[in-house]
Design a protein around this motif. Structure first.
Motif, mmCIF file in Angstrom:
data_model
loop_
_atom_site.group_PDB
_atom_site.id
_atom_site.type_symbol
_atom_site.label_atom_id
_atom_site.label_comp_id
_atom_site.label_asym_id
_atom_site.label_seq_id
_atom_site.Cartn_x
_atom_site.Cartn_y
_atom_site.Cartn_z
ATOM 1 N N SER A 314 3.827 -11.541 -21.335
ATOM 2 C CA SER A 314 4.256 -10.695 -20.224
ATOM 3 C C SER A 314 4.797 -11.503 -19.052
ATOM 4 C CB SER A 314 3.083 -9.823 -19.759
ATOM 5 O OG SER A 314 1.992 -10.637 -19.341
ATOM 6 N N ASP A 315 4.350 -12.746 -18.926
ATOM 7 C CA ASP A 315 4.823 -13.601 -17.830
ATOM 8 C C ASP A 315 5.860 -14.615 -18.301
ATOM 9 O OD1 ASP A 315 3.157 -15.144 -19.382
ATOM 10 O OD2 ASP A 315 2.122 -16.112 -17.689
ATOM 11 N N CYS A 316 6.582 -14.284 -19.375
ATOM 12 C CA CYS A 316 7.507 -15.261 -19.973
ATOM 13 C C CYS A 316 8.589 -15.713 -18.992
ATOM 14 C CB CYS A 316 8.134 -14.689 -21.242
ATOM 15 S SG CYS A 316 9.063 -13.153 -20.984
ATOM 16 N N ASN A 317 9.174 -14.783 -18.241
ATOM 17 C CA ASN A 317 10.239 -15.161 -17.304
ATOM 18 C C ASN A 317 9.708 -16.052 -16.191
ATOM 19 O OD1 ASN A 317 12.536 -13.847 -18.449
ATOM 20 N ND2 ASN A 317 11.722 -11.891 -17.757
ATOM 21 N N GLU A 318 8.529 -15.717 -15.657
ATOM 22 C CA GLU A 318 7.950 -16.536 -14.589
ATOM 23 C C GLU A 318 7.686 -17.959 -15.066
ATOM 24 O OE1 GLU A 318 7.013 -13.570 -15.464
ATOM 25 O OE2 GLU A 318 7.006 -12.263 -13.683
ATOM 26 N N ARG A 319 7.178 -18.100 -16.289
ATOM 27 C CA ARG A 319 6.887 -19.427 -16.820
ATOM 28 C C ARG A 319 8.165 -20.215 -17.076
ATOM 29 N NH1 ARG A 319 2.547 -18.473 -21.540
ATOM 30 N NH2 ARG A 319 2.874 -20.730 -21.800
ATOM 31 N N ALA A 320 9.218 -19.533 -17.532
ATOM 32 C CA ALA A 320 10.488 -20.218 -17.759
ATOM 33 C C ALA A 320 11.116 -20.655 -16.431
ATOM 34 C CB ALA A 320 11.445 -19.312 -18.529
ATOM 35 N N LEU A 321 11.079 -19.792 -15.437
ATOM 36 C CA LEU A 321 11.647 -20.142 -14.126
ATOM 37 C C LEU A 321 10.868 -21.296 -13.487
ATOM 38 C CD1 LEU A 321 12.341 -16.549 -12.764
ATOM 39 C CD2 LEU A 321 14.057 -18.278 -13.341
#
Length: 396
Positions: A314-321
């Motif tokens: 669910s936090d994939c975008n935050e971790r990538a950024l």
């Protein structure tokens, strides 16, 4: 006649909400350098000037400044601009008379008359050099009715246009036809923009009599017919989706009447290319590690290639950024390969939001139906009839 062929600028396009003003400005800088060096007789822009039918004021201002500066560099050069399917034809044409003073000829709509079309509004003669026949994007059903009710409207229009050109071409000048549509490509049927179900017309629909067809709509630069160089897509100057990770360019064509044109391909430098990393899908954690180790100075747009049987965290975008923090690259999205999927489900999953926006309704419906395991032909035929009816009502 020497022409510079370009198309599909898509000015104002935002890549996953990232502004691209500097990229478009850099393209225009390169284009000005090419015009200054090559000094063509004509520059042809074959549709999709803007990405939106309602471009922003800064985007329109950038376009106006760029066209005026190009005219200053080569004031004797004719510039022909046609509307594409992304453009507002009326918005492009609103300043048509003003642009004429700068040798910029704008063709947004068919020049209709009570008896059909005023072909003279679509034909431009460069004395002693050549004749340019310019056709904007037109939905097939919106071409004027053919004299023979059983004839194809689109094909009848192009044949009538080319007959008109033949009548006025008393000096045997080279003829260039501009069009914004998808025509069959017999060389390569596996290029990125063909894989998505785009509907193609046979090349024969353009008729005969042209020495070079300057086409727009397909973003991958290519010739259309095997063994010939008369019809060409010059391609887009910037990548619009992650599938467009090939070399982008403009085309210089030397056109003589009755001869195959000679073509030079001029590559463009992209300050922000698109990259999918790594080449083969890996786990989510491995992809984040790869992004964290990515070159700090590379300015590319990044799509992470991930395989998973349980979707993304669910936090994939935050971790990538966070992994891209401090780098010059721009993380955009994930390319997810579902390890549970079959071919049809994979086809549905393998579409990013940006690619979805570029898809036609027919393509969206095809992917949905195939994902459900339903034979698409009958449904798509009904959808196409419905869309054509709507367009005909709008055109009244």
């Amino acid at each position: 006649m020497k022409i510079l062929h370009t198309s599909d600028w898509h000015l104002g396009h935002e890549h996953y909400n990232y502004q691209r003003q500097d990229e478009f400005e850099d393209f225009f800088r390169q284009l000005r350098d090419i015009v200054r060096r090559e000094q063509p007789d004509a520059m042809l822009v074959s549709g999709d000037i803007y990405h939106s039918s309602i471009p922003t004021i800064p985007t329109q201002t950038m376009y106006v400044k760029a066209m005026l500066s190009i005219h200053e560099i080569c004031p004797e050069m004719e510039v022909i601009v046609t509307a594409g399917n992304h453009d507002s034809a009326s918005r492009l044409e609103v300043n048509r008379s003003l642009w004429d003073h700068f040798r910029v000829r704008v063709v947004g709509n068919l020049a209709r008359t009570p008896d059909g079309v005023d072909f003279d509004r679509h034909v431009f003669v460069i004395p002693g050099k050549g004749i340019l026949a310019a056709v904007p994007h037109v939905f097939k059903q919106n071409f004027p009715p053919a004299a023979d009710p059983d004839s194809d409207r689109q094909e009848a229009f192009y044949r009538a246009l080319m007959r008109h050109v033949e009548e006025i071409n008393t000096e045997g000048l080279p003829v260039v036809l501009m069009a914004h549509l998808a025509v069959e490509d017999k060389v390569d049927t596996n290029t990125p923009y063909e894989a998505g179900g785009m509907e193609f017309e046979p090349l024969d629909v353009l008729g005969n009599g042209y020495d070079y067809a300057a086409l727009g709509h397909i973003h991958h630069p290519r010739f259309v017919t095997k063994g010939g160089t008369k019809a060409r897509y010059c391609g887009s100057p910037l990548a619009i989706t992650f599938k467009e990770s090939y070399e982008h360019s403009v085309t210089i064509a030397y056109v003589e009447h009755g001869k195959e044109p000679e073509v030079d391909i001029i590559p463009l430098h992209l300050i922000r290319p698109v990259r999918t990393i790594p080449d083969e899908p890996v786990t989510f954690d491995e992809a984040i590690d790869i992004l964290r180790a990515y070159d700090n100075d590379d300015m590319a747009y990044i799509q992470l290639n991930v395989r998973s049987a349980n979707g993304l965290p669910s936090d994939c975008n935050e971790r990538a950024l966070e992994a891209a923090k401090g780098k010059r690259c721009r993380f955009c999205t994930f390319h997810l390969v579902d390890e549970r999927d079959n071919a049809a489900r994979h086809q549905l999953i393998d579409v990013t939001p940006e690619e979805f926006l570029a898809m036609t309704p027919i393509e969206v419906a095809r992917r949905y139906l195939e994902g459900k395991g339903l034979p698409p032909d009958d449904y798509l035929r009904l959808l196409k009839i419905t869309m054509e009816t709507i367009e005909m009502e709008k055109a009244k």
